[in-house]
Write an enzyme that holds these catalytic residues in place. Structure first.
Site, PDB file in Angstrom:
ATOM      1  CD  GLU A 166      -2.840  -5.960  30.875  1.00 51.21           C
ATOM      2  OE1 GLU A 166      -3.097  -4.743  30.851  1.00 51.21           O
ATOM      3  OE2 GLU A 166      -2.948  -6.666  31.892  1.00 51.21           O
ATOM      4  CD  GLU A 171      -1.292 -10.676  32.300  1.00 46.17           C
ATOM      5  OE1 GLU A 171      -0.068 -10.759  32.231  1.00 46.17           O
ATOM      6  OE2 GLU A 171      -2.049 -11.008  31.365  1.00 46.17           O
ATOM      7  CB  CYS A 208      -0.493   0.662  26.140  1.00 46.10           C
ATOM      8  SG  CYS A 208       0.355  -0.277  27.407  1.00 46.10           S
ATOM      9  CG  ASN A 218       4.696  -1.676  22.889  1.00 46.86           C
ATOM     10  OD1 ASN A 218       4.605  -2.898  22.974  1.00 46.86           O
ATOM     11  ND2 ASN A 218       3.976  -0.869  23.630  1.00 46.86           N
TER      12      ASN A 218
HETATM   13  O1  TXE Z   1      -0.863  -4.842  17.038  1.00 40.36           O
HETATM   14  P1  TXE Z   1      -1.667  -6.192  17.068  1.00 40.36           P
HETATM   15  P2  TXE Z   1      -0.331  -4.018  15.803  1.00 40.36           P
HETATM   16  C1  TXE Z   1      -1.950  -0.669  19.374  1.00 40.36           C
HETATM   17  C2  TXE Z   1      -1.476   0.560  18.638  1.00 40.36           C
HETATM   18  C3  TXE Z   1      -1.156   0.055  17.286  1.00 40.36           C
HETATM   19  C4  TXE Z   1      -2.254  -0.962  17.114  1.00 40.36           C
HETATM   20  C5  TXE Z   1      -1.976  -2.036  16.130  1.00 40.36           C
HETATM   21  O2  TXE Z   1      -2.510   1.502  18.538  1.00 40.36           O
HETATM   22  O3  TXE Z   1      -1.195   1.041  16.311  1.00 40.36           O
HETATM   23  O4  TXE Z   1      -2.388  -1.544  18.376  1.00 40.36           O
HETATM   24  O5  TXE Z   1      -0.681  -2.572  16.332  1.00 40.36           O
HETATM   25  C6  TXE Z   1      -0.870 -10.745  17.137  1.00 40.36           C
HETATM   26  N1  TXE Z   1      -5.223 -13.444  16.751  1.00 40.36           N
HETATM   27  N2  TXE Z   1      -0.936  -1.330  20.155  1.00 40.36           N
HETATM   28  O6  TXE Z   1      -1.091  -4.242  14.548  1.00 40.36           O
HETATM   29  O7  TXE Z   1      -2.222  -6.541  15.740  1.00 40.36           O
HETATM   30  C7  TXE Z   1       0.267 -10.082  16.407  1.00 40.36           C
HETATM   31  O8  TXE Z   1       0.899 -10.995  15.527  1.00 40.36           O
HETATM   32  C8  TXE Z   1      -4.190 -13.579  17.606  1.00 40.36           C
HETATM   33  C9  TXE Z   1      -1.079  -1.222  21.565  1.00 40.36           C
HETATM   34  O9  TXE Z   1       1.082  -4.256  15.709  1.00 40.36           O
HETATM   35  O10 TXE Z   1      -2.592  -6.088  18.202  1.00 40.36           O
HETATM   36  C10 TXE Z   1       1.138  -9.637  17.574  1.00 40.36           C
HETATM   37  O11 TXE Z   1       1.893 -10.733  18.084  1.00 40.36           O
HETATM   38  N3  TXE Z   1      -3.097 -12.797  17.578  1.00 40.36           N
HETATM   39  C11 TXE Z   1      -0.274  -2.224  22.268  1.00 40.36           C
HETATM   40  C12 TXE Z   1       0.101  -9.203  18.608  1.00 40.36           C
HETATM   41  O12 TXE Z   1      -1.106  -9.872  18.229  1.00 40.36           O
HETATM   42  C13 TXE Z   1      -3.054 -11.812  16.660  1.00 40.36           C
HETATM   43  C14 TXE Z   1       1.060  -2.527  21.731  1.00 40.36           C
HETATM   44  C15 TXE Z   1      -0.174  -7.698  18.676  1.00 40.36           C
HETATM   45  O13 TXE Z   1      -0.497  -7.243  17.383  1.00 40.36           O
HETATM   46  C16 TXE Z   1      -4.106 -11.629  15.740  1.00 40.36           C
HETATM   47  C17 TXE Z   1       1.048  -2.625  20.291  1.00 40.36           C
HETATM   48  C18 TXE Z   1      -5.228 -12.492  15.817  1.00 40.36           C
HETATM   49  N4  TXE Z   1      -6.278 -12.371  14.996  1.00 40.36           N
HETATM   50  C19 TXE Z   1       0.077  -2.001  19.575  1.00 40.36           C
HETATM   51  N5  TXE Z   1      -3.783 -10.575  14.951  1.00 40.36           N
HETATM   52  C20 TXE Z   1      -0.229  -2.100  23.779  1.00 40.36           C
HETATM   53  N6  TXE Z   1      -1.348  -2.367  24.444  1.00 40.36           N
HETATM   54  O14 TXE Z   1       0.793  -1.796  24.341  1.00 40.36           O
HETATM   55  C21 TXE Z   1      -2.572 -10.128  15.359  1.00 40.36           C
HETATM   56  N7  TXE Z   1      -2.116 -10.878  16.383  1.00 40.36           N
END
Ligand code: TXE
Length: 486
Positions: free
Chosen positions: A249, A461, A283, A151
């Site tokens: 986070e 952080e 978020c 995002n």
């Molecule tokens: O995020 P992911 P996604 C929330 C939002 C969204 C949901 C899923 O609700 O719909 O999360 O989004 C890496 N071990 N937020 O699927 O999967 C992945 O490659 C280690 C809130 O896109 O959490 C990416 O680099 N890493 C949020 C990162 O984790 C892993 C912002 C985030 O991906 C992994 C985005 C694993 N097992 C989505 N699996 C916020 N807090 O701002 C994935 N990744």
């Protein structure tokens, strides 16, 4: 190989991955594929961790001031690429160019500058006893894995890289596979300024291939993760048994609480921004709007007008306020929540499909949507949707507003809108969350702690909290034998 086929950055070199396994990167506004990233696996992760490990002792031995100078050099070079950052981020994420410039490009540079200054000021803390002196020195933690979402790609990556290397750690970045372009630009920048090789490494790929091997790697000492709550739980499960230092986070379901004594016009404007900035994909977004009963109708009328006046469309148009959602899957998830809202008895007050020119018909578009009439414990009112969908609710008393705000697994942020700052503070203190803004939203001071409670994460952080997380304090108690023998 096309120039949009990105490479990993390991030990100061852009390197091809071992296989011919690539992942497509799509433009959210049009649905067209425009780049590829390596689908890296454990082999690339091992190489990057080894490079970081080899570079750490000499990098960690530099003074804070020397490392701060490196952060400033990176900031200078990034600043010269300001427009490139904005254009790449807008294309890669689907966000409006004006937002990408004001928020993403601005903060990416500011993060390096801010931490350069803060790291430079770091000294040794002293605690005097009657017969001895304690000194506390900050040592690097070691090798850090920095995992970031789609995002706010460079904004969040720079927020981690700057304090991590500033405190003497070496790092492996794993940006989201959906938005890799500005992470690549950061590696080009780091290469250009000549940062010692191995201090910053980057491995592209998805969570299973690259993220998981990184978080469970025995030679990684620290993991800083921003992303979804479900993924955060997996990261914690992988990192905790090895006692890695961990910061998570995660998601949010933040309340915007509107009291009858607010400045209605400014509040409508502020609550609209809080709800829909970056298409609601932040978020911190205020996705539940709680309105005091006596102004409910007036507020809702003004709010719906304000939402309908936002300009949605071509992200490269300077006047666009709302762009596309990140992916077709994410659009499906967000639309799914609107269907759930209807099943739960909600009324869609505005929203539906946006009407866009032909070139965008395969993009991931959704009009900003406001849903009324839902119970406060319905799924749409308590689960993170992370898109341009908000629910609105009535309350009668302060306590009721606080209870509704706390009625979710999340606890990241929130905002309170009132003419009475005492009340604003009192209500803020009642909310189980990490951050509350009163009469404003996302008004960021980089010195303050950033992070949440409950399912929104672990740790803080920001400012000195970042420096604390990315370092280990060593206490040395010095007692001179000359003074006394006791
Ligand atoms: O995020 P992911 P996604 C929330 C939002 C969204 C949901 C899923 O609700 O719909 O999360 O989004 C890496 N071990 N937020 O699927 O999967 C992945 O490659 C280690 C809130 O896109 O959490 C990416 O680099 N890493 C949020 C990162 O984790 C892993 C912002 C985030 O991906 C992994 C985005 C694993 N097992 C989505 N699996 C916020 N807090 O701002 C994935 N990744």
């Amino acid at each position: 190989m096309s120039s949009n086929n990105l490479m990993n950055y390991i030990a100061g070199e852009f390197v091809r991955q071992s296989s011919e396994d690539w992942m497509d990167v799509f433009e959210p506004a049009t649905g067209k594929q425009f780049a590829k990233v390596p689908h890296s696996g454990p082999q690339e992760v091992d190489q990057a961790v080894a490079a970081a490990r080899a570079a750490q002792p000499s990098w960690g031995a530099l003074t804070h001031s020397v490392r701060a100078d490196w952060l400033d050099r990176i900031a200078d070079s990034l600043e010269a690429k300001y427009e490139d950052i904005a254009a790449l981020e807008s294309r890669d994420t689907g966000k409006p160019i004006a937002l990408a410039r004001a928020v993403d490009a601005y903060r990416s540079v500011a993060n390096f500058r801010f931490f350069a200054d803060l790291v430079r000021e770091q000294g040794v803390e002293r605690f005097e006893m009657s017969d001895a002196t304690n000194i506390v020195v900050s040592k690097p933690v070691g090798v850090a894995a920095l995992i970031t979402p789609w995002n706010l790609p460079l904004y969040l990556l720079s927020w981690k890289v700057a304090p991590a290397i500033g405190m003497g750690n070496t790092v492996i970045c794993k940006p989201s596979e959906l938005t890799p372009m500005t992470a690549n630009l950061l590696m080009e920048t780091i290469h250009e300024v000549g940062l010692p090789s191995g201090v910053v490494n980057l491995v592209h790929g998805d969570g299973v291939g690259a993220g998981a091997p990184l978080t469970s790697h025995p030679d990684v000492d620290l993991v800083s993760f921003t992303g979804g709550t479900a993924t955060g739980a997996k990261v914690a499960a992988a990192a905790s048994p090895q006692f890695k230092k961990l910061s998570l986070e995660l998601g949010g379901k933040n309340a915007s609480i509107v009291f009858a004594d607010c400045d209605l016009e400014k509040t409508v404007e502020g609550v609209t921004r809080a709800a829909f900035l970056n298409q609601g994909q932040v978020c911190l977004c205020g996705s539940r709007i709680l309105i005091e009963d006596s102004i409910y109708d007036d507020f809702v009328e003004g709010f719906v007008d304000s939402v309908e006046s936002m300009k949605i469309g071509d992200p490269s148009d300077e006047s666009t306020q709302l762009g596309a959602l990140i992916s077709a899957e994410h659009l499906q998830k967000v639309e799914g929540y609107v269907s759930i809202a209807r099943e739960e008895g909600g009324e869609v007050l505005t929203g539906g499909s946006p009407c866009l020119p032909k070139e965008f018909e395969n993009g991931n578009w959704m009009a900003p949507t406001v849903i009324g009439g839902l119970p406060v414990d319905s799924r749409c009112s308590t689960e993170e949707i992370f898109g341009p969908v908000v629910t609105i609710h009535r309350f009668e008393t302060e306590q009721q507003a606080v209870d509704i705000a706390n009625n979710t697994r999340y606890g990241l942020a929130g905002s309170v809108w009132t003419g009475d700052l005492e009340k604003g503070r009192r209500v803020a203190e009642g909310i189980d969350t990490g951050m509350v803004w009163v009469n404003t939203w996302l008004h960021r001071d980089l010195r303050v702690p950033f992070g949440g409670v409950k399912d929104s994460g672990v740790g803080r952080e920001g400012g000195r909290w970042s420096l604390g997380f990315f370092s280990e304090p060593l206490n040395i108690c010095l007692k001179s034998n000359k003074i006394s023998n006791t």
